[in-house]
Motif scaffolding. Structure first.
Motif, PDB file in Angstrom:
ATOM      1  N   GLY A   1       0.651  -1.126  -0.041  1.00 24.26           N
ATOM      2  CA  GLY A   1       0.015   0.091  -0.133  1.00 24.26           C
ATOM      3  C   GLY A   1       0.833   1.027   0.221  1.00 24.26           C
ATOM      4  O   GLY A   1       2.042   1.289   0.281  1.00 24.26           O
ATOM      5  N   PRO A   2       0.318   2.448  -0.411  1.00 26.76           N
ATOM      6  CA  PRO A   2       0.823   3.658  -0.394  1.00 26.76           C
ATOM      7  C   PRO A   2       1.029   4.296   0.955  1.00 26.76           C
ATOM      8  O   PRO A   2       0.464   3.734   1.966  1.00 26.76           O
ATOM      9  CB  PRO A   2      -0.137   4.632  -0.970  1.00 26.76           C
ATOM     10  N   LEU A   3       1.981   5.107   1.037  1.00 27.69           N
ATOM     11  CA  LEU A   3       2.397   5.526   2.649  1.00 27.69           C
ATOM     12  C   LEU A   3       2.078   7.013   2.752  1.00 27.69           C
ATOM     13  O   LEU A   3       2.265   7.661   1.694  1.00 27.69           O
ATOM     14  CB  LEU A   3       3.856   5.454   2.937  1.00 27.69           C
TER      15      LEU A   3
ATOM     16  N   ALA B   1       9.382   4.292  -2.855  1.00 28.77           N
ATOM     17  CA  ALA B   1       9.462   5.194  -1.634  1.00 28.77           C
ATOM     18  C   ALA B   1       9.416   4.554  -0.277  1.00 28.77           C
ATOM     19  O   ALA B   1       9.483   5.010   0.575  1.00 28.77           O
ATOM     20  CB  ALA B   1       8.424   6.296  -1.880  1.00 28.77           C
ATOM     21  N   ARG B   2       8.689   3.531  -0.384  1.00 32.76           N
ATOM     22  CA  ARG B   2       8.567   2.566   0.994  1.00 32.76           C
ATOM     23  C   ARG B   2       9.704   2.473   1.566  1.00 32.76           C
ATOM     24  O   ARG B   2      10.008   2.275   2.758  1.00 32.76           O
ATOM     25  CB  ARG B   2       7.753   1.225   0.462  1.00 32.76           C
ATOM     26  N   PHE B   3      10.845   2.180   0.704  1.00 30.01           N
ATOM     27  CA  PHE B   3      12.171   1.851   1.295  1.00 30.01           C
ATOM     28  C   PHE B   3      13.010   3.163   1.448  1.00 30.01           C
ATOM     29  O   PHE B   3      14.296   2.954   2.194  1.00 30.01           O
ATOM     30  CB  PHE B   3      12.805   0.854   0.335  1.00 30.01           C
ATOM     31  N   THR B   4      12.767   4.162   0.630  1.00 30.80           N
ATOM     32  CA  THR B   4      13.833   5.235   0.751  1.00 30.80           C
ATOM     33  C   THR B   4      13.376   6.412   1.633  1.00 30.80           C
ATOM     34  O   THR B   4      14.254   7.365   1.698  1.00 30.80           O
ATOM     35  CB  THR B   4      14.019   5.842  -0.647  1.00 30.80           C
TER      36      THR B   4
ATOM     37  N   LEU C   1      11.915  11.713   6.844  1.00 29.78           N
ATOM     38  CA  LEU C   1      10.682  11.620   6.844  1.00 29.78           C
ATOM     39  C   LEU C   1      10.254  10.485   7.746  1.00 29.78           C
ATOM     40  O   LEU C   1      10.956   9.658   8.185  1.00 29.78           O
ATOM     41  CB  LEU C   1      10.021  11.498   5.543  1.00 29.78           C
ATOM     42  N   ALA C   2       9.030  10.763   8.224  1.00 28.87           N
ATOM     43  CA  ALA C   2       8.287   9.800   9.319  1.00 28.87           C
ATOM     44  C   ALA C   2       7.150   9.218   8.497  1.00 28.87           C
ATOM     45  O   ALA C   2       6.176  10.043   7.940  1.00 28.87           O
ATOM     46  CB  ALA C   2       7.908  10.615  10.619  1.00 28.87           C
ATOM     47  N   LEU C   3       6.831   7.828   8.782  1.00 31.74           N
ATOM     48  CA  LEU C   3       5.648   7.468   8.418  1.00 31.74           C
ATOM     49  C   LEU C   3       4.269   7.534   9.411  1.00 31.74           C
ATOM     50  O   LEU C   3       4.348   7.399  10.609  1.00 31.74           O
ATOM     51  CB  LEU C   3       5.621   5.975   8.514  1.00 31.74           C
ATOM     52  N   LEU C   4       3.421   8.412   8.835  1.00 32.29           N
ATOM     53  CA  LEU C   4       2.125   8.584   9.736  1.00 32.29           C
ATOM     54  C   LEU C   4       1.196   7.498   9.445  1.00 32.29           C
ATOM     55  O   LEU C   4       0.357   7.242  10.362  1.00 32.29           O
ATOM     56  CB  LEU C   4       1.580   9.816   9.022  1.00 32.29           C
TER      57      LEU C   4
END
Length: 280
Positions: free
Chosen positions: A80-82, A157-160, A166-169
């Motif tokens: 899924g997208p982040l 972008a999941r990995f970079t 940046l932080a995952l919301l």
């Protein structure tokens, strides 16, 4: 027969056999390789080829002219997208941070965008503010530099994203699968309703079956169009997106599609559509 699909490994793997005359009885293909945003617009323009790969999010706009094939497309899990924000180390990311904020997205006619808006409707008090469409490769730098409050990203972008600070919301794939129990509908194969849809579906499924039976046959073709992608990454891409739903959508696949499009229609994100048109 004219067809348009992306140069991504999953599409070239699926259609290698048909494109190379290895599917008995199937007509010769004239292939256009194009990004899915382009194929979405081709289908909606009414001047597109007989068969296309488009985003499921674009399907309601073209169902009167094109039929969804029950095979050849992509539904996935764990992909899924982040939603990303600047820095921060909160143990419990707070979706309220997006209330009234500017969020960058790569497209407004994509499954990623629909997932984001559906998640935000449930989790962001008062809703987000401005949606800004920008090229995919500009989103993370824009969030990092404070030009945008948050960004919706896909693919590698999941990995970079950590390298941008940046932080995952929110992982929208995790949210969707937990909320619905279904995979994410990503790419659909469609064909003009005026054609022999059963035959086209049969040729597509035969191409999928050939690909699985001869996994090395398509290797050169896949890597040619994947450009500089590492062969191992290309293989991982195929393994992730070419799965049981590629052979046949089945009950779970159709449930996922109806859930995504039904919710999106209820939120006014896509036009109303006749669910019976999802099957021919």
């Amino acid at each position: 027969m004219n067809i348009a699909f992306s140069p991504c490994p999953n599409d070239t793997f699926v259609f290698h056999a048909w494109a190379h005359g290895l599917v008995p009885g199937a007509p010769k293909l004239n292939v256009t390789y194009a990004d899915i945003d382009i194929t979405n617009h081709l289908a909606a323009s009414g001047t597109g080829p007989e068969v296309l790969k488009i985003s499921y999010a674009a399907l309601p706009w073209v169902l009167s002219e094109y039929a969804l094939l029950p095979c050849g497309g992509a539904l996935g899990r764990g992909c899924g997208p982040l939603v990303l924000t600047r820095g921060g180390s909160a143990k419990e990311p707070d979706p309220a941070l997006l209330s009234g904020r500017r969020v960058a997205v790569p497209s407004e006619r994509s499954t990623a965008y629909l997932l984001f808006r559906l998640w935000a409707a449930q989790n962001v008090p008062g809703g987000v503010g401005e949606i800004v469409v920008m090229p995919f490769d500009e989103i993370m730098p824009a969030v990092r530099d404070g030009k945008i409050d948050a960004g919706l990203v896909i693919h590698e972008a999941r990995f970079t994203y950590p390298s941008y600070g940046l932080a995952l919301l929110q992982d929208l794939g995790n949210w969707w699968e937990g909320d619905t129990g279904t995979p994410i509908p990503l790419g659909a194969i469609i064909a003009r309703r005026s054609l022999d849809l059963e035959a086209i579906a049969g040729w597509t499924r035969a191409s999928v079956e050939y690909a699985w039976s001869h996994p090395e046959a398509s290797r050169a073709y896949v890597l040619e169009h994947a450009q500089e992608m590492d062969p191992k990454v290309a293989r991982q891409h195929i393994d992730l997106y070419v799965n049981e739903f590629t052979r046949d959508l089945g009950a779970d696949g159709y449930k996922a599609i109806q859930s995504l499009l039904g919710r999106a229609s209820a939120e006014g994100l896509i036009p109303e559509f006749d669910p019976s048109l999802l099957k021919f």
